[in-house]
Write a protein that holds these residues in place. Structure first.
Motif, PDB file in Angstrom:
ATOM      1  N   PHE A  26      61.155  -2.111   9.015  1.00  0.00           N
ATOM      2  CA  PHE A  26      59.924  -2.893   9.026  1.00  0.00           C
ATOM      3  C   PHE A  26      59.564  -3.420   7.650  1.00  0.00           C
ATOM      4  O   PHE A  26      58.691  -4.273   7.523  1.00  0.00           O
ATOM      5  CB  PHE A  26      58.761  -2.036   9.547  1.00  0.00           C
TER       6      PHE A  26
ATOM      7  N   ASN B 273      52.570  -3.501  20.123  1.00  0.00           N
ATOM      8  CA  ASN B 273      53.214  -3.002  18.906  1.00  0.00           C
ATOM      9  C   ASN B 273      54.112  -1.811  19.205  1.00  0.00           C
ATOM     10  O   ASN B 273      55.145  -1.615  18.553  1.00  0.00           O
ATOM     11  CB  ASN B 273      52.158  -2.608  17.872  1.00  0.00           C
TER      12      ASN B 273
ATOM     13  N   ASN C 193      56.279  -5.912   8.261  1.00  0.00           N
ATOM     14  CA  ASN C 193      55.566  -5.757   9.533  1.00  0.00           C
ATOM     15  C   ASN C 193      54.800  -4.437   9.502  1.00  0.00           C
ATOM     16  O   ASN C 193      55.276  -3.407   9.965  1.00  0.00           O
ATOM     17  CB  ASN C 193      56.563  -5.791  10.695  1.00  0.00           C
TER      18      ASN C 193
ATOM     19  N   THR D  33      60.465  -9.842   5.307  1.00  0.00           N
ATOM     20  CA  THR D  33      59.271  -9.623   6.118  1.00  0.00           C
ATOM     21  C   THR D  33      58.720  -8.221   5.894  1.00  0.00           C
ATOM     22  O   THR D  33      59.459  -7.292   5.548  1.00  0.00           O
ATOM     23  CB  THR D  33      59.586  -9.795   7.622  1.00  0.00           C
TER      24      THR D  33
ATOM     25  N   SER E  67      48.694  -8.208  12.211  1.00  0.00           N
ATOM     26  CA  SER E  67      48.885  -8.321  10.764  1.00  0.00           C
ATOM     27  C   SER E  67      47.692  -8.963  10.075  1.00  0.00           C
ATOM     28  O   SER E  67      47.302  -8.551   8.967  1.00  0.00           O
ATOM     29  CB  SER E  67      50.153  -9.137  10.470  1.00  0.00           C
TER      30      SER E  67
END
Length: 276
Positions: free
Chosen positions: A232, A56, A239, A237, A37
């Motif tokens: 996601f 990932n 991601n 959040t 990130s």
């Protein structure tokens, strides 16, 4: 001769540049999926991450909140059923409109074409009410049922069968075949390119569907791959590396499908009789 070589060279350069343009999104997707990130948010550009984060990809299937493995199986099942069933139904309907002389055939075909002009937002709520009243909420059949009718495919098949020479069916008539026999033994085997091309397009369309599966498949057991990817991006959040990794995984079946069926897609659309 020199002019011909120059023209061929220019065409090769143009094709190469266009290829790079169309491959750029895939390169960016794969590059971003292997970054963390912090690197992804950095203003400094890097052509490839110095340390590839393959975790990932493994994290996609170990995160219990995503249910990506189950979602991929659901998407494969839904698209694998929707594509052949909707294509065969459209083929049979197109043959009936093109060949069977019934009263009001033109009016019925006009009504089928008219459904193409109705925005999906208009029929969304009534469709949900009908499917919900039949117990289709949180079920796979509730996700795939509305996609089994494809009026655009009916139109393409009708145009194709209108262009199919009627003389090839005369031998079948002499053998005593009815309309269904003529369709099953003569018309259907001669429409392989159309079946393959529209089947591939139906698979891609079903695989990429988001809004309807999101509304009807509220339980994680009925999620599709696109719904799982939306996990996601939440209000808490974001991601991005995981999202790009998930996009690479979910787009892989579509790339394979397109590579296999690209010739049939072009051939099928060309043989449908539509121009422009």
């Amino acid at each position: 001769m020199t002019t011909t070589r120059v023209g061929a060279g220019l065409r090769a350069v143009v094709v190469g540049l266009l290829t790079l343009v169309f491959l750029a999104p895939f390169y960016l997707m794969l590059r971003n999926s292997l970054m963390d990130s912090r690197s992804l948010a950095s203003p400094e550009w890097t052509w490839w991450p110095s340390s590839a984060h393959w975790e990932n990809f493994t994290g996609l299937f170990t995160d219990p909140s995503l249910h990506l493995g189950r979602a991929l199986l659901n998407s494969l099942l839904i698209a694998g059923i929707t594509a052949p069933v909707s294509t065969l139904l459209a083929s049979a309907a197109g043959y009936a409109f093109a060949r069977i002389p019934v009263p009001g055939r033109g009016v019925l075909m006009a009504l089928v074409v008219a459904t193409l002009m109705i925005p999906g937002s208009v029929t969304f709520v009534p469709t949900f009410v009908v499917v919900g009243s039949m117990g289709g909420v949180n079920t796979l059949w509730g996700v795939l049922a509305p996609g089994l009718f494809n009026p655009f495919a009916v139109l393409l098949f009708r145009n194709f069968y209108l262009r199919l020479p009627a003389e090839i069916e005369e031998a079948g008539r002499l053998d005593g075949l009815g309309w269904f026999g003529l369709y099953r033994r003569i018309a259907l085997p001669n429409s392989g390119a159309m079946l393959a091309s529209l089947g591939a397009l139906a698979f891609i369309d079903s695989w990429n569907a988001f809004l309807w599966p999101l509304v009807i498949g509220q339980d994680p057991s009925a999620w599709t791959a696109q719904i799982a990817l939306s996990g996601f991006l939440t209000s808490q959040t974001i991601n991005l590396p995981g999202l790009f990794a998930g996009a690479v995984v979910t787009i892989a079946p579509l790339v394979v499908m397109f590579l296999i069926a690209q010739r049939y897609i072009v051939e099928g659309i060309a043989s449908s009789g539509l121009k422009g």
